[in-house]
Design a protein around this motif. Structure first.
Motif, mmCIF file in Angstrom:
data_model
loop_
_atom_site.group_PDB
_atom_site.id
_atom_site.type_symbol
_atom_site.label_atom_id
_atom_site.label_comp_id
_atom_site.label_asym_id
_atom_site.label_seq_id
_atom_site.Cartn_x
_atom_site.Cartn_y
_atom_site.Cartn_z
ATOM 1 N N LEU A 6 0.738 -4.134 -4.216
ATOM 2 C CA LEU A 6 2.024 -3.540 -3.828
ATOM 3 C C LEU A 6 2.010 -3.177 -2.339
ATOM 4 C CD1 LEU A 6 4.810 -2.262 -4.536
ATOM 5 C CD2 LEU A 6 3.566 -0.173 -5.120
ATOM 6 N N THR A 7 0.894 -2.582 -1.893
ATOM 7 C CA THR A 7 0.798 -2.187 -0.483
ATOM 8 C C THR A 7 0.931 -3.402 0.431
ATOM 9 O OG1 THR A 7 -0.618 -0.360 -1.099
ATOM 10 C CG2 THR A 7 -0.660 -0.999 1.219
ATOM 11 N N GLN A 8 0.205 -4.467 0.111
ATOM 12 C CA GLN A 8 0.286 -5.670 0.946
ATOM 13 C C GLN A 8 1.707 -6.225 0.982
ATOM 14 O OE1 GLN A 8 -3.015 -7.562 -1.192
ATOM 15 N NE2 GLN A 8 -3.559 -8.481 0.764
ATOM 16 N N TYR A 9 2.333 -6.232 -0.174
ATOM 17 C CA TYR A 9 3.706 -6.750 -0.277
ATOM 18 C C TYR A 9 4.625 -5.951 0.644
ATOM 19 C CZ TYR A 9 8.282 -7.663 -2.456
ATOM 20 O OH TYR A 9 9.602 -7.977 -2.689
ATOM 21 N N LEU A 10 4.496 -4.620 0.573
ATOM 22 C CA LEU A 10 5.388 -3.770 1.366
ATOM 23 C C LEU A 10 5.059 -3.837 2.854
ATOM 24 C CD1 LEU A 10 5.660 -0.682 -1.024
ATOM 25 C CD2 LEU A 10 7.451 -2.352 -0.522
ATOM 26 N N VAL A 11 3.780 -3.938 3.163
ATOM 27 C CA VAL A 11 3.385 -4.053 4.578
ATOM 28 C C VAL A 11 3.975 -5.331 5.168
ATOM 29 C CG1 VAL A 11 1.413 -4.506 6.107
ATOM 30 C CG2 VAL A 11 1.322 -2.610 4.490
ATOM 31 N N GLU A 12 3.980 -6.383 4.370
ATOM 32 C CA GLU A 12 4.552 -7.643 4.863
ATOM 33 C C GLU A 12 6.053 -7.474 5.150
ATOM 34 O OE1 GLU A 12 5.789 -12.098 3.992
ATOM 35 O OE2 GLU A 12 5.277 -10.837 2.283
ATOM 36 N N LYS A 13 6.753 -6.782 4.247
ATOM 37 C CA LYS A 13 8.198 -6.546 4.451
ATOM 38 C C LYS A 13 8.417 -5.721 5.721
ATOM 39 C CE LYS A 13 9.589 -8.327 0.527
ATOM 40 N NZ LYS A 13 9.831 -9.736 0.579
ATOM 41 N N LEU A 24 9.831 4.111 4.652
ATOM 42 C CA LEU A 24 10.305 3.673 3.343
ATOM 43 C C LEU A 24 9.143 3.093 2.537
ATOM 44 C CD1 LEU A 24 12.562 3.173 1.303
ATOM 45 C CD2 LEU A 24 13.038 1.008 2.445
ATOM 46 N N ARG A 25 8.272 2.369 3.226
ATOM 47 C CA ARG A 25 7.100 1.827 2.535
ATOM 48 C C ARG A 25 6.283 2.962 1.920
ATOM 49 N NH1 ARG A 25 1.784 1.224 3.950
ATOM 50 N NH2 ARG A 25 2.050 1.465 6.192
ATOM 51 N N ASP A 175 15.537 -7.753 -0.391
ATOM 52 C CA ASP A 175 15.040 -9.081 -0.027
ATOM 53 C C ASP A 175 14.519 -9.761 -1.288
ATOM 54 O OD1 ASP A 175 14.183 -11.184 1.635
ATOM 55 O OD2 ASP A 175 12.170 -10.340 1.771
ATOM 56 N N GLY A 176 15.348 -9.791 -2.339
ATOM 57 C CA GLY A 176 14.920 -10.359 -3.609
ATOM 58 C C GLY A 176 14.214 -9.312 -4.459
ATOM 59 N N VAL A 177 13.804 -9.746 -5.639
ATOM 60 C CA VAL A 177 13.208 -8.819 -6.605
ATOM 61 C C VAL A 177 11.779 -9.268 -6.920
ATOM 62 C CG1 VAL A 177 13.434 -7.820 -8.913
ATOM 63 C CG2 VAL A 177 15.484 -8.442 -7.622
ATOM 64 N N ALA A 178 10.876 -8.298 -6.905
ATOM 65 C CA ALA A 178 9.477 -8.594 -7.213
ATOM 66 C C ALA A 178 9.007 -7.710 -8.352
ATOM 67 C CB ALA A 178 8.611 -8.346 -5.984
ATOM 68 N N CYS A 179 8.040 -8.215 -9.103
ATOM 69 C CA CYS A 179 7.492 -7.445 -10.232
ATOM 70 C C CYS A 179 5.989 -7.274 -10.047
ATOM 71 C CB CYS A 179 7.788 -8.210 -11.526
ATOM 72 S SG CYS A 179 7.082 -7.438 -12.984
ATOM 73 N N PHE A 180 5.524 -6.055 -10.233
ATOM 74 C CA PHE A 180 4.105 -5.726 -10.115
ATOM 75 C C PHE A 180 3.594 -5.237 -11.459
ATOM 76 C CE2 PHE A 180 6.285 -5.249 -6.175
ATOM 77 C CZ PHE A 180 5.448 -5.816 -5.232
ATOM 78 N N THR A 181 2.377 -5.621 -11.798
ATOM 79 C CA THR A 181 1.778 -5.164 -13.059
ATOM 80 C C THR A 181 0.655 -4.191 -12.733
ATOM 81 O OG1 THR A 181 2.308 -7.277 -14.088
ATOM 82 C CG2 THR A 181 0.655 -5.923 -15.200
ATOM 83 N N TRP A 189 -1.444 -1.812 -8.407
ATOM 84 C CA TRP A 189 -0.277 -2.622 -8.776
ATOM 85 C C TRP A 189 -0.438 -3.988 -8.143
ATOM 86 C CZ3 TRP A 189 3.258 -0.523 -12.045
ATOM 87 C CH2 TRP A 189 3.432 0.868 -12.065
ATOM 88 N N TRP A 190 -0.362 -5.047 -8.939
ATOM 89 C CA TRP A 190 -0.498 -6.414 -8.414
ATOM 90 C C TRP A 190 0.796 -7.182 -8.607
ATOM 91 C CZ3 TRP A 190 -4.609 -6.807 -5.541
ATOM 92 C CH2 TRP A 190 -5.763 -6.088 -5.867
ATOM 93 N N LEU A 191 1.152 -7.926 -7.586
ATOM 94 C CA LEU A 191 2.366 -8.752 -7.652
ATOM 95 C C LEU A 191 2.177 -9.836 -8.724
ATOM 96 C CD1 LEU A 191 5.124 -9.448 -6.244
ATOM 97 C CD2 LEU A 191 3.834 -11.062 -4.839
#
Ligand code: AHM
Ligand code: MG
Length: 333
Positions: A6-13, A24-25, A175-181, A189-191
Motif C-alpha cells: 500500500l505504501t509503495q502504491y501511494l508513494v508512486e501516486k 493525504l498519503r 486515479d482508478g480503483v485498487a484493491c489491497f489484501t 497490505w499488498w496490492l
C-alpha cells in the motif's frame, strides 16, 4: 513474486504521478492501520468479547453493537494526533469530532461508517468500514459541521475495507480503483487488483425484496422485469444476491458486475432512502464511477448532490452502467 505494498502504491501516486499530496498519503496509511486493528477485533469475535449489543443508540436511533462503538473509537484515536485532519464525522456520532487544540490541525476532513453491515456482526457474515476524504474549504481556519456538506464530486479519496474471508482495502485517489489484501501474519497490505473495471452489462442484482410492497412504481417496474427473466421484456434471466452489508454487495459488483439498490420507499415517507449520503453513498459512488460504473439516486448522479445535513439519507442505484441507466430512465418515464 514482486509485490507492491500500500505504501509503495501511494508513494508512486504522490511522487511519480504527483496526484496526491504527501499529507493525504499519510492520512490514508493511518486509516488503513485503523482498519487493520478493526479487522483483528472482528477476527477474534467472541474470544475478545466484541460481539453483541453496546446498549446505546446512535443519532439515527439505531441500536449500536459493541463493534460499532469499538470501530468508531479505533478510527477516532488513530486519526486524532497525526496532524492531517481538521475534523472527523461518523455514522456513530451526532456531530463532527474536531481535532483538539493540543494536536496540530491539518487540511482534510474524514468521514466514515466505522462498521457497515452491523446486522451481520453476530452471524459471522462479511462487514466493513467505509470512508471518504474531503478538503477543508480554502480560507477556513475553524472547521464547522457545515464544511462537511460538500458534493461527492469534491472527494479526493474514498475507500472501504471488507472484513470477510480475507480482509481487503479498496481505494481510489481519483486515479482508478485498487484493491489491497491484508497479510495477517505481517500486517502488510499488498496490492492484489489494480485498475478495477465494473462490467457494463450484468445479470445480477441486489435489493432487499422484502420491501417490495413499499417501493415506488419505477423500482417495481424495473424489478418485475428482471424477475420475469428470459420470457419477460429483458429476454434473459437475472440472478439475485443480498448480503445486507453494502461493502460486501458493492465489492461483489466491483469484482464481477451487478447493480445494487436501496431505493426510497413508503415505510418512512419523509426519508429519501436508508443509506447515508456523506459516508456511505458518496464514497461508494466515487469508487463505482472510478471503476467505470454509475451511481444515481434515481434522478441525478449521487456525486452531484448538494448535501443539506450531515446524516442525510439518499436513495441508491449503483453498479453496472447499463442497468443503472435503465432504472434511472424508468424514474424519468
Ligand atoms: P449500517 O451502516 O447500520 O450497517 O446500515 C447500512 C446497511 C447496509 O450495509 C446494507 O446495504 C443495508 O443496511 C441493509 O439493510 P436491510 O437490513 O434493510 O436489508
Ligand atoms: Mg453502513
Amino acid at each position: 513474486m514482486n509485490r507492491i505494498s500500500l505504501t509503495q502504491y501511494l508513494v508512486e501516486k504522490q511522487r511519480e504521478k504527483g496526484l496526491i499530496p504527501g499529507e493525504l498519503r499519510l492520512l490514508l496509511e493511518v486509516v488503513a492501520r485503523a482498519c487493520k486493528r478493526i479487522s483483528y477485533a472482528v477476527g477474534k469475535g467472541a474470544l475478545a468479547g466484541v460481539l453483541g449489543e453496546a446498549g446505546s443508540e446512535n443519532v439515527q436511533g439505531e441500536s449500536q453493537k459493541k463493534l460499532d462503538v469499538i470501530a468508531n473509537e479505533t478510527l477516532l484515536e488513530a486519526n486524532l494526533w497525526g496532524g492531517h485532519l481538521a475534523a472527523m464525522a461518523s455514522e456513530e456520532m451526532d456531530h463532527p469530532h474536531f481535532i483538539p487544540n493540543e494536536y496540530p490541525m491539518g487540511g482534510f476532513l474524514l468521514l466514515f461508517d466505522p462498521l457497515d453491515g452491523s446486522s451481520n456482526i453476530d452471524v459471522n457474515v462479511s462487514i466493513g468500514t467505509i470512508f471518504s476524504v474531503l478538503r477543508l474549504p480554502e480560507g477556513v481556519s475553524e472547521p464547522r459541521e457545515e464544511h462537511f456538506l460538500q458534493p461527492g464530486d469534491r472527494q479526493i479519496a474514498a475507500g472501504y475495507a471488507v472484513y470477510g474471508p480475507s480482509t481487503l482495502l479498496v481505494l481510489s485517489v481519483g486515479d482508478g480503483v485498487a484493491c489491497f489484501t491484508l497479510e495477517r501474519e505481517t500486517g502488510s497490505w499488498w496490492l492484489t487488483a489494480d485498475h478495477i473495471r465494473i462490467p457494463e452489462r450484468t445479470k445480477e442484482f441486489a435489493i432487499n425484496a422484502s420491501n417490495a410492497r413499499h417501493w415506488e412504481p419505477p423500482v417495481r417496474r424495473y424489478i418485475d422485469e428482471l424477475l420475469a427473466g428470459g420470457t419477460g421484456p429483458r429476454g434473459r434471466d437475472f440472478n439475485m444476491r443480498w448480503v445486507a452489508s453494502m461493502v460486501a454487495d458493492v465489492h461483489r459488483i466491483m469484482t464481477r458486475g451487478g447493480v445494487f439498490m436501496y431505493p426510497r420507499d413508503a415505510r418512512e415517507p419523509d426519508k429519501p432512502g436508508k443509506l447515508r449520503l456523506l459516508y456511505e453513498a458518496n464514497p461508494m459512488s466515487f469508487l463505482v464511477e472510478q471503476a467505470g460504473g454509475a451511481a444515481t439516486n434515481g434522478h441525478e448522479r449521487i456525486l452531484a448532490l448538494q448535501p443539506g445535513k450531515l446524516h442525510e439519507r439518499v436513495a441508491v442505484f449503483m453498479g453496472s452502467r447499463e442497468e443503472v441507466e435503465r432504472v434511472t430512465g424508468y424514474h424519468r418515464a
